[in-house]
Write an enzyme that holds these catalytic residues in place. Structure first.
Site: not given
Ligand code: PSU
Ligand code: MN
Length: 298
Positions: A24, A156
């Site tokens: 990603e 996390k």
């Molecule tokens: N959680 C992490 N590190 C990250 C992300 C999430 O510990 O870098 C990033 C990933 O790209 C994940 C995105 O797909 O954040 C999720 O964002 P949202 O909660 O807005 O969907």
């Protein structure tokens, strides 16, 4: 009609049926600062090649979907502070915006699958937010509807891990523990929450994925590998920082797609280099494991 810019290397690898691992790019644009973002991406790509597979960084390049960024493109994306975070909702808007974008787990998994890539390595997946059960990452519905293996280190605890696992259960996404019985909590190896099955070999992951396809199921397979023990952060050390970052987001009224990047950036600022080391360590571990899984296809 698909509208990808496929790199020559990835096109040839797909044609030849070589093992590929998708990476990603929200990690590059919103996860790490420059130049640590370039460095960790290069090390993940090297680890994938060292284990017999080919890395495919997926991103939005000048408004177009790119599968397989060159090193120069990775460098430019990493240095571009105007790059947007691109999840599923943003994919059709990328061409209108015309800018570079970092694709989330959700957008990357969708695009990797469309391109014909079966394995994807990331750090932590998005999920259901703590205190905000209505805030559900698009990563979850995509996992429920996209046949791809996603290798992560759990999620996390900025997220509500029990609710995140409940969602995955409801929507039929198997959670496979790599040499563990517990769903890992990113910085820490344990969460107290169980996975569905423990595996010790890459071939077992391939077997489970094949069984999904043979049953015509639409879900992906989530493989959760704990952070290597030598780089783990004790939950007691990271928990108060997570509490604080989540509370700050709440107090400042941060909403929508800004929530996750905000909390992640605050965590980096609040914690010293140790959290970055854990983060890099688990990313490399996941890249290696994803390559082994991709190479275990016969
Ligand atoms: N959680 C992490 N590190 C990250 C992300 C999430 O510990 O870098 C990033 C990933 O790209 C994940 C995105 O797909 O954040 C999720 O964002 P949202 O909660 O807005 O969907
Ligand atoms: Mn959200």
């Amino acid at each position: 009609m698909d509208d990808f810019v496929l790199s020559e290397e990835i096109r040839q690898a797909l044609d030849a049926g070589k093992p590929l691992v998708a990476l990603e790019s929200a990690l590059i644009t919103h996860g790490f600062a420059y130049p640590a973002n370039v460095d960790i991406t290069r090390r993940m790509a090297d680890a994938i090649r060292a284990h017999g597979a080919i890395p495919a960084v997926i991103a939005i390049w000048r408004g177009r979907t790119a599968v397989g960024l060159s090193e120069a493109q990775i460098e430019a994306l990493a240095a571009d502070r105007t790059a947007v975070k691109v999840s599923v909702r943003d994919l059709p808007l990328a061409g209108v915006r015309g800018s570079h974008g970092g694709t989330t787990v959700a957008a990357t998994a969708l695009l990797a699958h469309r391109a014909g890539i079966r394995v994807f390595a990331t750090g932590g997946i998005g999920g259901v937010h703590r205190g905000h059960p209505e805030d559900i990452s698009a990563d979850l519905p995509v996992l429920a509807s996209t046949p791809i293996v996603v290798v992560c280190a759990g999620a996390k605890s900025i997220l509500d891990l029990p609710r995140t696992l409940e969602y995955l259960e409801t929507w039929g996404v198997p959670v496979v523990g790599w040499q563990t019985d517990e769903f890992p909590a990113f910085y820490s190896r344990a969460s107290g929450l169980p996975v569905d099955v423990r595996v010790t070999e890459a071939a077992e992951v391939v077997r489970a994925f094949r069984a999904q396809r043979a049953l015509h199921l639409s879900q992906g397979l989530l493989v959760a590998a704990p952070v290597p023990v030598e780089d783990e952060l004790p939950a007691a050390e990271i928990a108060p920082l997570i509490e604080r970052a989540v509370a700050e987001a709440e107090a400042q009224g941060v909403v929508g797609k800004a929530v996750t990047p905000f909390i992640l950036a605050r965590l980096v600022a609040l914690s010293a280099a140790r959290s970055q080391r854990a983060n890099e360590s688990l990313l490399l571990n996941n890249a290696r494991l994803a390559a082994q899984i991709a190479a275990a296809w016969d």
